[in-house]
Design an enzyme around this catalytic site. Structure first.
Site, PDB file in Angstrom:
ATOM      1  N   CYS A  85       1.026  -0.831  -0.026  1.00 13.56           N
ATOM      2  CA  CYS A  85      -0.221  -0.115  -0.488  1.00 13.56           C
ATOM      3  C   CYS A  85       0.935   1.681  -0.020  1.00 13.56           C
ATOM      4  O   CYS A  85       2.192   1.868   0.689  1.00 13.56           O
ATOM      5  CB  CYS A  85      -1.026   0.029   1.724  1.00 13.56           C
ATOM      6  SG  CYS A  85      -2.374   1.607   1.481  1.00 13.56           S
ATOM      7  N   HIS A 144      -2.101  -3.694   4.839  1.00 15.69           N
ATOM      8  CA  HIS A 144      -2.436  -3.096   6.599  1.00 15.69           C
ATOM      9  C   HIS A 144      -3.817  -3.336   7.040  1.00 15.69           C
ATOM     10  O   HIS A 144      -4.439  -2.951   6.681  1.00 15.69           O
ATOM     11  CB  HIS A 144      -1.314  -1.750   6.601  1.00 15.69           C
ATOM     12  CG  HIS A 144      -2.010  -0.844   6.304  1.00 15.69           C
ATOM     13  ND1 HIS A 144      -2.571  -0.025   7.068  1.00 15.69           N
ATOM     14  CD2 HIS A 144      -1.445  -0.529   4.741  1.00 15.69           C
ATOM     15  CE1 HIS A 144      -3.023   0.890   5.478  1.00 15.69           C
ATOM     16  NE2 HIS A 144      -2.496   0.801   4.782  1.00 15.69           N
ATOM     17  N   ASP A 197       0.253   3.550   2.079  1.00 17.81           N
ATOM     18  CA  ASP A 197       0.085   4.567   3.079  1.00 17.81           C
ATOM     19  C   ASP A 197       1.699   4.901   3.423  1.00 17.81           C
ATOM     20  O   ASP A 197       2.691   3.578   3.604  1.00 17.81           O
ATOM     21  CB  ASP A 197      -0.844   3.410   3.977  1.00 17.81           C
ATOM     22  CG  ASP A 197      -0.638   4.211   4.863  1.00 17.81           C
ATOM     23  OD1 ASP A 197      -0.071   4.550   5.802  1.00 17.81           O
ATOM     24  OD2 ASP A 197      -2.035   4.627   5.686  1.00 17.81           O
ATOM     25  N   ARG A 240       3.079   5.505   6.777  1.00 25.39           N
ATOM     26  CA  ARG A 240       3.194   4.198   7.489  1.00 25.39           C
ATOM     27  C   ARG A 240       3.508   2.559   7.505  1.00 25.39           C
ATOM     28  O   ARG A 240       4.183   2.428   8.138  1.00 25.39           O
ATOM     29  CB  ARG A 240       2.317   3.870   8.427  1.00 25.39           C
ATOM     30  CG  ARG A 240       1.255   5.145   9.009  1.00 25.39           C
ATOM     31  CD  ARG A 240       0.497   5.604   9.880  1.00 25.39           C
ATOM     32  NE  ARG A 240      -0.805   4.873   8.858  1.00 25.39           N
ATOM     33  CZ  ARG A 240      -1.870   4.696   9.355  1.00 25.39           C
ATOM     34  NH1 ARG A 240      -2.004   4.994  10.032  1.00 25.39           N
ATOM     35  NH2 ARG A 240      -2.658   4.389   8.139  1.00 25.39           N
ATOM     36  N   CYS A 278      -6.674  -0.033   6.744  1.00 25.20           N
ATOM     37  CA  CYS A 278      -6.062   1.178   5.535  1.00 25.20           C
ATOM     38  C   CYS A 278      -7.821   2.155   5.179  1.00 25.20           C
ATOM     39  O   CYS A 278      -8.522   1.180   5.035  1.00 25.20           O
ATOM     40  CB  CYS A 278      -5.872  -0.118   4.758  1.00 25.20           C
ATOM     41  SG  CYS A 278      -5.711   0.430   2.524  1.00 25.20           S
TER      42      CYS A 278
END
Length: 212
Positions: A53, A109, A55, A57, A112
């Site tokens: 992803c 994750h 993302d 993080r 999400c």
């Protein structure tokens, strides 16, 4: 729109900090091994393709604790396998046919944002279309999802279902099918990362052609 000057100054400082940190990192690597970057520049032969992803993080190298040269990486919103996305498919093609990776990991994750947006039927331009397959999956599994008695649990289960579905879609691509038909060593792994603990939870594996 009024601009927060303190916020802008903070962002500019962070930009400078990244460049300073890069120089410090490069120096630390050459202090330990003066030829480190010279060897790295000779080429790559990773065993893993990581599809994750976007993302911020969930950095692939950080999560997996791998060094430069060990992962070939593609990231998109909600770690999806969309076969009409030429960006994604060219990455898979290069990784499988030219780099000869032995493993492809699809890592999602929990929590999400893309999955949450799909569950909320987000119809923003581009994003809404990109999430359409997750919306379809949510409809299919809605009874299972809604049987979970808390919102966090419902979201996290949908995140798991999304990873499992992406692995199935990856296994059916012509690139992966052709690799298996040629006897190429290639395994597919569906993982999900828990941001709250920093741990990877393996969900599903396809170790050989399921159609044979």
């Amino acid at each position: 729109m009024q601009i927060d000057k303190n916020h802008v100054e903070k962002r500019e400082k962070s930009y400078d900090d990244i460049l300073v940190a890069n120089k410090a990192w490069a120096k630390s690597m050459t202090d330990k091994d003066k030829d480190y970057f010279k060897r790295l520049a000779l080429g790559q032969s990773p065993d893993y393709l990581w599809i994750g992803c976007s993302d911020s993080r969930v950095p692939a190298a950080g999560v997996s604790q791998t060094d430069p040269g060990e992962l070939f990486v593609h990231r998109n919103i909600a770690n999806q396998i969309i076969t009409n996305d030429s960006n994604l498919m060219s990455v898979i093609k290069y990784a499988v046919d030219y780099l000869k990776v032995k493993h492809i990991v699809v890592c999602g994750h929990y929590g999400c944002g893309g999955v949450i947006a799909a569950m909320e039927k987000n119809n923003d331009e581009y994003l809404g279309d990109w999430l359409s397959s997750i919306k379809d999956a949510y409809k299919k599994y809605k009874a299972e999802i809604e049987a979970i008695d808390n919102e966090k649990g419902r979201i996290n289960r949908m995140c798991e279902i999304n990873v499992e579905r992406q692995i199935e879609k990856l296994a059916s691509t012509s690139i992966v099918q052709h690799a298996w038909d040629k006897g190429q060593e290639l395994q597919l792994h569906g993982w999900i990362f828990e941001i709250e603990t920093g741990l990877i939870n393996p969900l599903t594996d396809i170790l050989s052609n399921p159609n044979q």
